[in-house]
Scaffold this motif. Structure first.
Motif: not given
Length: 265
Positions: A45-53, A130-135
């Motif tokens: 899963v990608n991760h872009n906010s402390h809320v998303d889990p 821009d919030g895209w997944p990193m490596t």
């Protein structure tokens, strides 16, 4: 293999967490048909906010296959938090282990018992502007290649609009939409008969991250950058920029000193 019962603690956590999530976030959830009905598997899963889990766990909970997250072993030791972590079946990671594979032994055991193990392969909130997944890090690939289990890519978007990465205050209005899209299993079969070298793990991780990114492109309706953001590469480039600036300042000070010396003669 029969699926594990959700259990009291997970239902208790759902009673606490679901109401505020329903109030704060509208839902656009797709791809639940890709979540295996039986047997062990991994979600990445990608991760872009402390809320998303919490939003992702809500999505996964509604499929009937609850996720088991990896967490530091110290959280399991005592108190209410420890009881909740143990009760919900979360997975301790013993980071003091010097063997990278042994550090994920609990995750491997969980998959082999028929559990769903959730990985955030980026290891932290994305730092892509821009919030895209990193490596990604190689933990999910290690477990996937060891167990040969299905690897389900899951992309999410919207919680970052409620609480952007590293922000301290939520943006409550207007009400945001949690968009979650699970995709078909990632094909890692070409790696199964290879030795688990650093190069193989890195390549398998790139395949996993590319699958997550494709799911996020579909959610966002736009293309991701061709080259994922790499925190290590960015740190190296930042050091180079800092050193170049320091050298330029030193040269400028040297030139200024020479001019001052010349004017004094």
């Amino acid at each position: 293999m029969p699926r594990r019962r959700i259990g009291f603690w997970y239902r208790f956590a759902a009673v606490i967490c679901k109401p505020p999530l329903v109030v704060l976030l509208k839902r656009d959830w797709r791809g639940m048909e890709h979540i295996p009905a039986e047997g062990g598997f991994i979600t990445v899963v990608n991760h872009n906010s402390h809320v998303d889990p919490f939003a992702y766990a809500h999505f996964q909970y509604n499929t009937g296959r609850v996720p088991r997250f990896l967490a530091k072993s110290g959280l399991f030791k005592k108190g209410f938090v420890g009881a909740a972590m143990r009760g919900t079946g979360q997975i301790p990671v013993y980071r003091e282990s010097t063997d990278a594979l042994s550090a994920f032994r609990a995750a491997i055991d969980a998959v082999e018992r028929g559990e769903c193990v959730a990985f955030y392969p980026e290891g932290t909130l994305t730092r892509d502007p821009d919030g895209w997944p990193m490596t990604g890090k190689t933990g999910a690939a290690r477990v996937a290649l060891r167990t040969k289990c299905p690897v389900i890519p899951v992309a999410q978007w919207g919680c970052n609009e409620l609480l952007p990465p590293y922000a301290k205050k939520p943006n409550l209005f207007p009400r945001k939409t949690s968009r979650v899209l699970a995709g078909p299993p990632v094909d890692l079969s070409r790696f199964y008969d290879k030795d688990m070298t650093a190069d193989v793990l890195r390549e398998a991780t790139e395949v996993i991250m590319a699958a997550i990114t494709r799911q996020l492109e579909e959610i966002r309706g736009e293309k991701a950058p061709e080259t994922p953001y790499d925190p290590k590469r960015e740190r190296v480039e930042q050091r180079r920029r800092t050193q170049a600036q320091a050298r330029a300042q030193a040269r400028a000070q040297q030139v200024q000193g020479q001019r001052t010396e010349g004017q004094g003669k």
